[in-house]
Design a protein around this motif. Structure first.
Motif, PDB file in Angstrom:
ATOM      1  N   ALA A 125       0.790  -1.145   0.009  1.00  0.00           N
ATOM      2  CA  ALA A 125       0.142  -0.127   0.066  1.00  0.00           C
ATOM      3  C   ALA A 125       0.778   1.410   0.079  1.00  0.00           C
ATOM      4  CB  ALA A 125      -1.107  -0.034   1.068  1.00  0.00           C
ATOM      5  N   LYS A 126       2.015   1.197   0.660  1.00  0.00           N
ATOM      6  CA  LYS A 126       2.861   2.394   0.815  1.00  0.00           C
ATOM      7  C   LYS A 126       3.666   2.752  -0.690  1.00  0.00           C
ATOM      8  CE  LYS A 126       7.437   3.175   2.553  1.00  0.00           C
ATOM      9  NZ  LYS A 126       8.370   3.074   3.557  1.00  0.00           N
ATOM     10  N   THR A 127       3.725   1.473  -1.507  1.00  0.00           N
ATOM     11  CA  THR A 127       4.314   1.550  -2.664  1.00  0.00           C
ATOM     12  C   THR A 127       3.192   2.229  -3.555  1.00  0.00           C
ATOM     13  OG1 THR A 127       5.843  -0.247  -2.339  1.00  0.00           O
ATOM     14  CG2 THR A 127       5.358   0.359  -4.713  1.00  0.00           C
ATOM     15  N   TRP A 128       2.096   1.830  -3.515  1.00  0.00           N
ATOM     16  CA  TRP A 128       0.939   2.311  -4.413  1.00  0.00           C
ATOM     17  C   TRP A 128       0.780   3.801  -4.009  1.00  0.00           C
ATOM     18  CZ3 TRP A 128      -3.263   5.070  -3.714  1.00  0.00           C
ATOM     19  CH2 TRP A 128      -4.244   4.930  -4.874  1.00  0.00           C
ATOM     20  N   LEU A 129       0.844   4.358  -2.770  1.00  0.00           N
ATOM     21  CA  LEU A 129       0.700   5.834  -2.396  1.00  0.00           C
ATOM     22  C   LEU A 129       1.617   6.558  -2.943  1.00  0.00           C
ATOM     23  CD1 LEU A 129      -0.831   7.949  -0.999  1.00  0.00           C
ATOM     24  CD2 LEU A 129       0.133   7.329   1.074  1.00  0.00           C
ATOM     25  N   LEU A 130       3.036   6.165  -2.793  1.00  0.00           N
ATOM     26  CA  LEU A 130       4.266   6.658  -3.452  1.00  0.00           C
ATOM     27  C   LEU A 130       3.928   6.898  -4.810  1.00  0.00           C
ATOM     28  CD1 LEU A 130       7.286   5.163  -1.198  1.00  0.00           C
ATOM     29  CD2 LEU A 130       6.095   7.479  -0.817  1.00  0.00           C
ATOM     30  N   GLN A 131       3.648   5.864  -5.470  1.00  0.00           N
ATOM     31  CA  GLN A 131       3.615   6.157  -6.912  1.00  0.00           C
ATOM     32  C   GLN A 131       2.376   7.149  -7.369  1.00  0.00           C
ATOM     33  OE1 GLN A 131       5.598   4.914  -9.141  1.00  0.00           O
ATOM     34  NE2 GLN A 131       4.291   5.521 -11.091  1.00  0.00           N
ATOM     35  N   TYR A 132       1.689   7.246  -6.640  1.00  0.00           N
ATOM     36  CA  TYR A 132       0.402   8.024  -6.752  1.00  0.00           C
ATOM     37  C   TYR A 132       0.915   9.537  -6.421  1.00  0.00           C
ATOM     38  CZ  TYR A 132      -3.906  10.499  -6.113  1.00  0.00           C
ATOM     39  OH  TYR A 132      -4.882  11.684  -6.448  1.00  0.00           O
ATOM     40  N   MET A 133       1.731   9.668  -5.541  1.00  0.00           N
ATOM     41  CA  MET A 133       2.176  11.130  -5.197  1.00  0.00           C
ATOM     42  C   MET A 133       3.087  11.556  -5.902  1.00  0.00           C
ATOM     43  SD  MET A 133       2.570  10.364  -1.017  1.00  0.00           S
ATOM     44  CE  MET A 133       3.115  11.885  -0.435  1.00  0.00           C
ATOM     45  N   ARG A 134       4.053  10.649  -6.642  1.00  0.00           N
ATOM     46  CA  ARG A 134       5.015  10.880  -7.792  1.00  0.00           C
ATOM     47  C   ARG A 134       4.139  11.559  -9.008  1.00  0.00           C
ATOM     48  NH1 ARG A 134       7.016   5.784  -7.065  1.00  0.00           N
ATOM     49  NH2 ARG A 134       8.663   5.614  -5.332  1.00  0.00           N
ATOM     50  N   ASP A 151      11.817   7.176   3.109  1.00  0.00           N
ATOM     51  CA  ASP A 151      11.276   6.854   1.850  1.00  0.00           C
ATOM     52  C   ASP A 151      10.366   7.988   1.005  1.00  0.00           C
ATOM     53  OD1 ASP A 151      12.929   4.528   1.861  1.00  0.00           O
ATOM     54  OD2 ASP A 151      11.025   3.227   2.327  1.00  0.00           O
ATOM     55  N   LEU A 152       9.470   8.202   1.764  1.00  0.00           N
ATOM     56  CA  LEU A 152       8.216   8.947   1.182  1.00  0.00           C
ATOM     57  C   LEU A 152       9.065  10.440   0.882  1.00  0.00           C
ATOM     58  CD1 LEU A 152       4.694   9.783   2.392  1.00  0.00           C
ATOM     59  CD2 LEU A 152       6.270  11.578   2.038  1.00  0.00           C
ATOM     60  N   LEU A 153       9.729  11.023   1.854  1.00  0.00           N
ATOM     61  CA  LEU A 153      10.484  12.349   1.946  1.00  0.00           C
ATOM     62  C   LEU A 153      11.587  12.287   0.840  1.00  0.00           C
ATOM     63  CD1 LEU A 153      10.861  13.065   5.708  1.00  0.00           C
ATOM     64  CD2 LEU A 153       9.040  14.054   4.178  1.00  0.00           C
ATOM     65  N   ASP A 154      12.156  11.167   0.659  1.00  0.00           N
ATOM     66  CA  ASP A 154      12.950  11.429  -0.591  1.00  0.00           C
ATOM     67  C   ASP A 154      12.537  10.868  -2.044  1.00  0.00           C
ATOM     68  OD1 ASP A 154      14.898  12.007   1.144  1.00  0.00           O
ATOM     69  OD2 ASP A 154      16.082   9.913   1.452  1.00  0.00           O
ATOM     70  N   GLU A 155      11.530   9.903  -1.930  1.00  0.00           N
ATOM     71  CA  GLU A 155      10.817   9.702  -3.110  1.00  0.00           C
ATOM     72  C   GLU A 155       9.976  10.648  -3.760  1.00  0.00           C
ATOM     73  OE1 GLU A 155      10.324   5.503  -3.647  1.00  0.00           O
ATOM     74  OE2 GLU A 155      11.845   4.863  -2.105  1.00  0.00           O
ATOM     75  N   ALA A 156       9.101  11.120  -2.842  1.00  0.00           N
ATOM     76  CA  ALA A 156       7.769  11.755  -3.505  1.00  0.00           C
ATOM     77  C   ALA A 156       7.960  13.411  -3.124  1.00  0.00           C
ATOM     78  CB  ALA A 156       6.659  11.269  -2.803  1.00  0.00           C
ATOM     79  N   ILE A 157       9.039  13.948  -2.273  1.00  0.00           N
ATOM     80  CA  ILE A 157       9.187  15.339  -2.047  1.00  0.00           C
ATOM     81  C   ILE A 157      10.485  16.049  -3.070  1.00  0.00           C
ATOM     82  CG2 ILE A 157       9.647  16.717  -0.297  1.00  0.00           C
ATOM     83  CD1 ILE A 157       6.743  15.519  -0.037  1.00  0.00           C
ATOM     84  N   THR A 158       9.793  17.200  -3.322  1.00  0.00           N
ATOM     85  CA  THR A 158      10.803  18.005  -4.086  1.00  0.00           C
ATOM     86  C   THR A 158      11.299  19.325  -3.445  1.00  0.00           C
ATOM     87  OG1 THR A 158       9.012  18.800  -5.204  1.00  0.00           O
ATOM     88  CG2 THR A 158      10.103  16.734  -6.312  1.00  0.00           C
ATOM     89  N   ARG A 159      10.710  19.608  -2.196  1.00  0.00           N
ATOM     90  CA  ARG A 159      10.664  20.806  -1.643  1.00  0.00           C
ATOM     91  C   ARG A 159      10.656  20.636   0.070  1.00  0.00           C
ATOM     92  NH1 ARG A 159       6.788  25.862  -2.468  1.00  0.00           N
ATOM     93  NH2 ARG A 159       7.373  26.966  -0.832  1.00  0.00           N
ATOM     94  N   VAL A 160      11.355  21.015   0.795  1.00  0.00           N
ATOM     95  CA  VAL A 160      11.464  20.958   2.380  1.00  0.00           C
ATOM     96  C   VAL A 160      10.841  22.333   2.835  1.00  0.00           C
ATOM     97  CG1 VAL A 160      12.555  20.339   4.319  1.00  0.00           C
ATOM     98  CG2 VAL A 160      12.932  18.983   2.385  1.00  0.00           C
ATOM     99  N   LEU A 161      10.053  22.185   3.773  1.00  0.00           N
ATOM    100  CA  LEU A 161       9.848  23.281   4.860  1.00  0.00           C
ATOM    101  C   LEU A 161      10.047  23.038   6.134  1.00  0.00           C
ATOM    102  CD1 LEU A 161       6.391  24.812   3.571  1.00  0.00           C
ATOM    103  CD2 LEU A 161       8.642  25.668   3.167  1.00  0.00           C
ATOM    104  N   HIS A 162      11.114  23.211   6.687  1.00  0.00           N
ATOM    105  CA  HIS A 162      11.659  22.800   8.062  1.00  0.00           C
ATOM    106  C   HIS A 162      11.248  23.847   8.998  1.00  0.00           C
ATOM    107  CE1 HIS A 162      15.178  21.752  10.835  1.00  0.00           C
ATOM    108  NE2 HIS A 162      14.283  21.509  11.329  1.00  0.00           N
ATOM    109  N   LEU A 163      10.335  23.398   9.832  1.00  0.00           N
ATOM    110  CA  LEU A 163       9.917  24.146  11.176  1.00  0.00           C
ATOM    111  C   LEU A 163      11.103  24.198  12.165  1.00  0.00           C
ATOM    112  CD1 LEU A 163       8.010  25.927  12.555  1.00  0.00           C
ATOM    113  CD2 LEU A 163       6.801  23.876  13.435  1.00  0.00           C
ATOM    114  N   ASP A 164      11.968  25.043  12.243  1.00  0.00           N
ATOM    115  CA  ASP A 164      12.892  25.115  13.046  1.00  0.00           C
ATOM    116  C   ASP A 164      12.727  25.628  14.486  1.00  0.00           C
ATOM    117  OD1 ASP A 164      15.677  24.563  14.069  1.00  0.00           O
ATOM    118  OD2 ASP A 164      16.474  26.343  12.848  1.00  0.00           O
ATOM    119  N   ARG A 165      12.326  24.590  15.338  1.00  0.00           N
ATOM    120  CA  ARG A 165      11.943  25.150  16.684  1.00  0.00           C
ATOM    121  C   ARG A 165      12.898  24.002  17.705  1.00  0.00           C
ATOM    122  NH1 ARG A 165       7.408  23.871  19.885  1.00  0.00           N
ATOM    123  NH2 ARG A 165       7.073  25.627  21.349  1.00  0.00           N
ATOM    124  N   THR A 166      13.866  24.613  18.159  1.00  0.00           N
ATOM    125  CA  THR A 166      14.721  23.418  19.100  1.00  0.00           C
ATOM    126  C   THR A 166      14.474  23.669  20.529  1.00  0.00           C
ATOM    127  OG1 THR A 166      16.323  25.302  19.158  1.00  0.00           O
ATOM    128  CG2 THR A 166      16.803  23.810  17.446  1.00  0.00           C
TER     129      THR A 166
END
Length: 252
Positions: free
Chosen positions: A192-201, A215-230
């Motif tokens: 199911a995860k493989t199916w969803l990643l393909q859909y998202m691509r 896997d999702l963040l590297d295979e289906a994402i092309t931009r990062v918004l980092h909420l930097d609150r340490t």
């Protein structure tokens, strides 16, 4: 399109995000990341419309789909089946009920008016893909790991994980222009995860996602918004990066 216009996010009187602005347009695939407790889900609730910003505004254009971590499905106790709920993403469930009422009226009184109303509605249903919708909805649900025999069951008998997959299928079936998905791979097996990643691509709209799934963040994402609150007493800063999460980590 989704646009955050100088939004501030507060929880319990504590400011988590102050006057953040960014825009997500068609074909953008954005991962919102940050440490646990940074306020990602609180920010996402504001972007998704579940909560209001403390200040600023969120502009949404086009069809919009939002999957929270714990979706509350309206009507889950009224006997509605899983497949009917998925079809409701495009209003097909209401069209089916309307067609059935017109059919009964025609059978009870087959005069010219009733026959004409039914035939007109049936033609519209056919030409807009109504008859193909059931198969499409079922295929999407099966792709997300829901066996076909579960789709005829009432929502009320499903587990929490199954309900979440049904709600995800409904949102994807609706064909929205903007998707906001909070941990969408939760409760999904490998297939199911493989199916969803393909859909998202292949998705052509604007996508925002919170996930701990590398896997999702590297295979289906092309931009990062980092909420930097340490720290708990800090206000989060949004850092933008074009690329996958691993690329962003290496750049830091």
């Amino acid at each position: 399109m989704l646009q955050a216009q100088a939004i501030s996010v507060e929880v319990g009187g504590r400011l988590l995000v102050d006057r953040a602005s960014f825009t997500v347009v068609a074909k953008d695939k954005v991962g919102i990341v940050g440490r646990n407790g940074a306020g990602k889900t609180s920010l996402f609730k504001v972007l998704g419309g579940a909560d209001e910003p403390a200040s600023g505004a969120v502009l949404r254009k086009g069809g919009f789909g939002y999957l929270p971590q714990d979706p509350k499905i309206e009507g889950d106790l009224d006997g509605r089946t899983c497949v009917t709920h998925i079809l409701s993403g495009k209003g097909i469930d209401e069209e089916i009920v309307r067609m059935e009422k017109l059919r009964i009226a025609m059978e009870e009184n087959p005069d010219e008016r009733n026959v004409g109303r039914y035939l007109k509605a049936e033609e519209m249903f056919r030409t807009t893909g109504g008859y193909a919708a059931d198969s499409e909805a079922r295929a999407m649900a099966v792709g997300l790991g829901l066996p076909d025999d579960r789709l005829e069951l009432p929502l009320s008998v499903l587990s929490g994980g199954e309900r979440r997959r049904v709600e995800l299928a409904r949102i994807l079936f609706a064909g929205t222009d903007v998707l906001c998905l909070d941990e969408p791979t939760n409760h999904l097996d490998i297939d199911a995860k493989t199916w969803l990643l393909q859909y998202m691509r292949q998705y052509k709209g604007a996508l925002l996602v919170i996930s701990h799934d590398l896997d999702l963040l590297d295979e289906a994402i092309t931009r990062v918004l980092h909420l930097d609150r340490t720290a708990e007493d800090e206000v989060g800063e949004i850092i933008e990066y074009r690329g996958t999460y691993s690329q962003y980590q290496r750049s830091r």
